[in-house]
Design a protein around this motif. Structure first.
Motif, PDB file in Angstrom:
ATOM      1  N   TRP A  39       0.796  -1.151   0.077  1.00 45.74           N
ATOM      2  CA  TRP A  39      -0.233   0.023  -0.070  1.00 45.74           C
ATOM      3  C   TRP A  39       0.869   1.263  -0.169  1.00 45.74           C
ATOM      4  CZ3 TRP A  39      -4.929   0.134   3.522  1.00 45.74           C
ATOM      5  CH2 TRP A  39      -5.440   1.454   3.565  1.00 45.74           C
ATOM      6  N   PRO A  40       1.734   1.417   1.032  1.00 43.19           N
ATOM      7  CA  PRO A  40       2.693   2.452   0.974  1.00 43.19           C
ATOM      8  C   PRO A  40       3.729   2.806  -0.227  1.00 43.19           C
ATOM      9  CG  PRO A  40       3.614   0.997   2.281  1.00 43.19           C
ATOM     10  CD  PRO A  40       2.340   0.456   2.017  1.00 43.19           C
ATOM     11  N   ARG A  41       3.637   1.756  -1.070  1.00 43.11           N
ATOM     12  CA  ARG A  41       4.317   2.067  -2.384  1.00 43.11           C
ATOM     13  C   ARG A  41       3.483   2.661  -3.386  1.00 43.11           C
ATOM     14  NH1 ARG A  41       9.260  -0.022  -3.070  1.00 43.11           N
ATOM     15  NH2 ARG A  41       9.177  -1.940  -2.327  1.00 43.11           N
ATOM     16  N   VAL A  42       2.058   2.439  -3.286  1.00 44.66           N
ATOM     17  CA  VAL A  42       1.456   2.979  -4.491  1.00 44.66           C
ATOM     18  C   VAL A  42       0.490   4.342  -3.823  1.00 44.66           C
ATOM     19  CG1 VAL A  42       1.222   0.675  -5.526  1.00 44.66           C
ATOM     20  CG2 VAL A  42      -0.925   1.425  -4.203  1.00 44.66           C
ATOM     21  N   GLN A  43       0.359   4.328  -2.656  1.00 46.56           N
ATOM     22  CA  GLN A  43      -0.401   5.475  -1.929  1.00 46.56           C
ATOM     23  C   GLN A  43       0.301   5.693  -0.905  1.00 46.56           C
ATOM     24  OE1 GLN A  43      -4.255   4.744  -0.770  1.00 46.56           O
ATOM     25  NE2 GLN A  43      -5.154   6.781  -1.506  1.00 46.56           N
ATOM     26  N   PRO A  44       1.519   6.511  -0.664  1.00 46.02           N
ATOM     27  CA  PRO A  44       2.372   6.574   0.379  1.00 46.02           C
ATOM     28  C   PRO A  44       1.726   7.069   1.852  1.00 46.02           C
ATOM     29  CG  PRO A  44       3.591   7.434  -1.626  1.00 46.02           C
ATOM     30  CD  PRO A  44       2.075   7.364  -1.906  1.00 46.02           C
ATOM     31  N   THR A  45       0.696   7.905   1.755  1.00 43.35           N
ATOM     32  CA  THR A  45       0.190   8.269   3.183  1.00 43.35           C
ATOM     33  C   THR A  45      -1.158   7.532   3.458  1.00 43.35           C
ATOM     34  OG1 THR A  45      -1.113  10.035   1.985  1.00 43.35           O
ATOM     35  CG2 THR A  45       1.192  10.852   2.795  1.00 43.35           C
ATOM     36  N   GLY A  46      -1.341   6.824   2.280  1.00 42.21           N
ATOM     37  CA  GLY A  46      -2.633   6.155   2.516  1.00 42.21           C
ATOM     38  C   GLY A  46      -4.022   6.795   2.329  1.00 42.21           C
ATOM     39  N   ARG A  47      -3.530   8.166   1.599  1.00 39.64           N
ATOM     40  CA  ARG A  47      -4.749   9.106   1.218  1.00 39.64           C
ATOM     41  C   ARG A  47      -4.199   9.438  -0.199  1.00 39.64           C
ATOM     42  NH1 ARG A  47      -4.483  10.151   6.959  1.00 39.64           N
ATOM     43  NH2 ARG A  47      -6.313   9.597   7.754  1.00 39.64           N
ATOM     44  N   GLY A  48      -5.134   9.936  -0.791  1.00 38.33           N
ATOM     45  CA  GLY A  48      -4.613  10.962  -2.021  1.00 38.33           C
ATOM     46  C   GLY A  48      -4.192   9.999  -3.211  1.00 38.33           C
ATOM     47  N   PRO A  49      -3.433  10.921  -4.031  1.00 37.72           N
ATOM     48  CA  PRO A  49      -3.202  10.413  -5.306  1.00 37.72           C
ATOM     49  C   PRO A  49      -2.182   9.107  -5.219  1.00 37.72           C
ATOM     50  CG  PRO A  49      -2.203  12.380  -5.297  1.00 37.72           C
ATOM     51  CD  PRO A  49      -3.062  12.299  -3.765  1.00 37.72           C
ATOM     52  N   ALA A  50      -2.048   8.306  -6.176  1.00 32.57           N
ATOM     53  CA  ALA A  50      -1.392   7.246  -6.287  1.00 32.57           C
ATOM     54  C   ALA A  50       0.094   7.725  -6.942  1.00 32.57           C
ATOM     55  CB  ALA A  50      -2.017   6.160  -7.253  1.00 32.57           C
ATOM     56  N   VAL A  51       1.290   6.876  -6.568  1.00 32.15           N
ATOM     57  CA  VAL A  51       2.461   7.036  -7.192  1.00 32.15           C
ATOM     58  C   VAL A  51       2.595   6.166  -8.514  1.00 32.15           C
ATOM     59  CG1 VAL A  51       4.678   6.733  -6.822  1.00 32.15           C
ATOM     60  CG2 VAL A  51       3.496   7.685  -5.007  1.00 32.15           C
ATOM     61  N   GLN A  52       2.890   6.825  -9.374  1.00 32.59           N
ATOM     62  CA  GLN A  52       2.745   6.056 -10.592  1.00 32.59           C
ATOM     63  C   GLN A  52       3.951   4.946 -10.739  1.00 32.59           C
ATOM     64  OE1 GLN A  52       0.407   6.126 -13.043  1.00 32.59           O
ATOM     65  NE2 GLN A  52       1.263   4.332 -13.768  1.00 32.59           N
ATOM     66  N   ARG A  53       5.127   5.256 -10.317  1.00 33.45           N
ATOM     67  CA  ARG A  53       6.296   4.101 -10.188  1.00 33.45           C
ATOM     68  C   ARG A  53       5.724   2.885  -9.618  1.00 33.45           C
ATOM     69  NH1 ARG A  53      10.589   8.289  -8.140  1.00 33.45           N
ATOM     70  NH2 ARG A  53       8.471   8.933  -7.300  1.00 33.45           N
ATOM     71  N   GLY A  54       5.211   3.267  -8.268  1.00 36.68           N
ATOM     72  CA  GLY A  54       4.716   1.944  -7.411  1.00 36.68           C
ATOM     73  C   GLY A  54       3.800   1.147  -8.619  1.00 36.68           C
ATOM     74  N   LEU A  55       2.838   2.005  -8.985  1.00 30.22           N
ATOM     75  CA  LEU A  55       1.853   0.984  -9.819  1.00 30.22           C
ATOM     76  C   LEU A  55       2.646   0.324 -11.100  1.00 30.22           C
ATOM     77  CD1 LEU A  55      -1.302   3.557  -9.755  1.00 30.22           C
ATOM     78  CD2 LEU A  55      -1.028   1.286  -8.690  1.00 30.22           C
ATOM     79  N   ASP A  56       3.485   1.143 -11.552  1.00 40.86           N
ATOM     80  CA  ASP A  56       4.494   0.486 -12.766  1.00 40.86           C
ATOM     81  C   ASP A  56       5.221  -0.615 -12.218  1.00 40.86           C
ATOM     82  OD1 ASP A  56       3.672   2.463 -14.268  1.00 40.86           O
ATOM     83  OD2 ASP A  56       5.367   3.861 -14.146  1.00 40.86           O
ATOM     84  N   PHE A  57       5.814  -0.828 -11.145  1.00 37.48           N
ATOM     85  CA  PHE A  57       6.195  -2.188 -10.733  1.00 37.48           C
ATOM     86  C   PHE A  57       5.114  -3.296 -10.701  1.00 37.48           C
ATOM     87  CE2 PHE A  57       6.875  -5.034  -7.090  1.00 37.48           C
ATOM     88  CZ  PHE A  57       8.208  -5.701  -7.730  1.00 37.48           C
ATOM     89  N   TYR A  58       4.259  -2.971 -10.396  1.00 39.34           N
ATOM     90  CA  TYR A  58       3.185  -4.350 -10.284  1.00 39.34           C
ATOM     91  C   TYR A  58       2.733  -4.478 -11.713  1.00 39.34           C
ATOM     92  CZ  TYR A  58       3.769  -3.707  -5.556  1.00 39.34           C
ATOM     93  OH  TYR A  58       4.426  -3.869  -4.024  1.00 39.34           O
TER      94      TYR A  58
END
Ligand code: PNW
Length: 492
Positions: free
Chosen positions: A88-107
């Motif tokens: 979760w903290p790789r794709v949405q670091p604070t658990g709120r708000g926008p996603a981190v694209q690099r995290g999603l790209d990994f998956y």
């Protein structure tokens, strides 16, 4: 010796899924890369005294950098499926708000690589790595902390579920919301042996409900986002609870632990209600006013499948001895994970012990599968985890010979087969785990992998159990053990 055509061979149904499982925090490492922020497990493992040896998941199996090799390894082992979790903290670091694209790209890259090798991905959205900010900084401002005891966390989970579904929904068909909410609630907030390490039984019961709600809201978000073919489920770790004797007090101890281990989840998930006896047993701890009537309809979201994780049975008795073991698995923690069950003592089942000191007893798996077949009629079942830790040591030739693990897997697969013959609709089996990895409070001291990991070099070496499992997966059949135990085949 049994041959493929001999009657001493147990055949699994056509299409049975043969897989292996992992979880993000246990294998990925790269704890501070590409925008990932701490989860409660980073904070917990970096707190002295919480994890054996002071181990953390900072590097783990370095899977975040070695995923391509790891997928190649899975393909070499002939796996049909791979169950992994999203951090979760790789794709949405604070658990709120926008996603981190690099995290999603990994998956996305991982999933593409799996599909390119013909391996079906199974995504777990939550395998215990709550973004630390959701535990620490939470809306109602209580100094006790936030996290799963707070209702808001369930809504945050649903938003996160939608983010991941939007990113992977075109290529992943099998989804589970939560892994083992019992562990998150009762080890995380009750006994404190897991992150975030709180020891508050009221918080643990609140956490259990908000995890149930997170499942329901998350499942709704997945359905709203995913194509109709997607399968949505949850992985539970139900306890096969047995009374030490048939004495009425021991039967009552069994009932209490069954309520806290199993029915607290299956009640709302399958029937839309918490069991009355659970309310009665915990009345001194909470009035359960955090359960809103409308939550129950959300939680009772139709499941496409139910994942069952099984390791060992649970044996209980009534006790008045205040020093009796209060925890399954005989962890020496001072705090019991079981709210309202102070009069219950835990005992070891019969059977050889694994390196976790968990008795080997596959009959618990047969019992659970028949129980869930009755309780969840029409819901396909998957064994989403089963496996064992042993003290694996490379021999002089560098090979790892693990006949105990082969015997364990063999016995539990035979149990699955027996349950299928008795009418259980079991569609697949995921070995825990693909790799040796960070075993939570035990750090790297316990090795569950079919593949050995040398943490100094990050070299991966398939154990003899991996080669044995590859042959089972390839043939879809289990040879019955010979007199001296199942062979792990000729040396290669
Ligand atoms: C499960 N207990 O954890 C998890 O899903 C895996 O991540 C883990 O590595 C595996 O089983 C082996 O432990 C559990 O104390 C941890 O009852 C602890 C317990 C149960 C399951």
């Amino acid at each position: 010796a049994a041959t493929a055509s001999s009657p001493a061979t147990l055949r699994f149904p056509p299409g049975f899924l043969w897989g292996a499982a992992t979880a993000a925090y246990q294998i990925e490492g790269a704890a501070q890369e590409d925008g990932r922020t701490p989860s409660i497990w980073d904070t917990f493992s970096r707190t002295p005294g919480k994890v054996l040896g002071g181990d953390t998941g900072d590097i783990a199996c370095d899977h975040y950098h070695r995923w391509r090799d790891d997928v190649r390894l899975m393909a070499e082992l002939g796996l049909g499926s791979y169950r992994f979790s999203v951090s979760w903290p790789r794709v949405q670091p604070t658990g709120r708000g926008p996603a981190v694209q690099r995290g999603l790209d990994f998956y996305r890259a991982l999933v593409d690589e799996l599909l390119a090798h013909g391996i079906q991905p199974v995504v777990t959205l939550y395998h215990w790595d709550l973004p630390q900010d959701l535990e620490t900084a939470f809306p109602s401002g209580s100094s006790a902390g936030g996290g799963w005891p707070e209702r808001d966390t369930a809504h945050r989970f649903a938003d996160y579920a939608r983010i991941v579904a939007e990113a992977l929904g075109d290529r992943v068909e099998m989804w589970t919301t939560l892994n083992e909410p019992w562990c998150s609630a009762f080890l995380g907030y009750g006994s404190g042996v897991h992150a975030p390490g709180r020891t508050d039984h009221r918080a643990a019961l609140r956490a259990a409900h908000h995890l149930n709600l997170a499942h329901g809201l998350g499942a709704q978000a997945l359905r709203a986002t995913l194509p109709a073919r997607a399968q949505v489920g949850i992985s539970l770790n139900p306890s096969a609870v047995r009374p030490l004797t048939d004495a009425p007090e021991d039967l009552d101890a069994q009932r209490r632990i069954d309520a806290l281990a199993n029915r607290i989840f299956t009640g709302p998930l399958l029937k839309g209600a918490y069991p009355d006896d659970l309310f009665a047993d915990t009345a001194d701890i909470t009035d359960w006013s955090f359960v809103r009537p409308e939550d129950l309809a959300v939680i009772k979201h139709p499941l496409d499948f139910l994942g069952i994780n099984y390791y060992t049975p649970t044996v209980v008795s009534a006790t008045t001895d205040p020093s009796a073991p209060r925890q399954d698995g005989h962890n020496s923690s001072l705090h019991s994970p079981w709210p309202g069950a102070d009069g219950v003592a835990f005992h070891r089942a019969h059977g050889e012990l694994t390196a976790m000191d968990w008795p080997v007893d596959p009959t618990g798996l047969v019992d659970l599968l028949s129980q869930y077949t009755a309780e969840a009629p029409g819901v396909p079942l998957f064994i989403t985890e089963n496996g064992a830790a042993y003290e694996d040591t490379p021999g002089a030739d560098g090979r790892i010979h693990d006949p105990d693990r082969i015997r364990y897997l063999h016995a539990h697969l035979a149990a699955v087969h027996e349950a299928i013959r008795a009418g259980a609709d079991v569609r697949g089996y995921f070995l825990w785990s693909l790799l040796d990895n960070f075993e939570w409070a035990y750090g790297y001291s316990k090795r569950f992998g079919a593949v050995y990991v040398d943490y100094a070099s990050q070299a991966r070496t398939p154990k003899s159990s991996a080669r044995w499992y590859a042959r089972v997966a390839a043939s879809g059949a289990l040879e019955l053990p010979e007199a001296d135990g199942p062979s792990d085949g000729p040396p290669e």
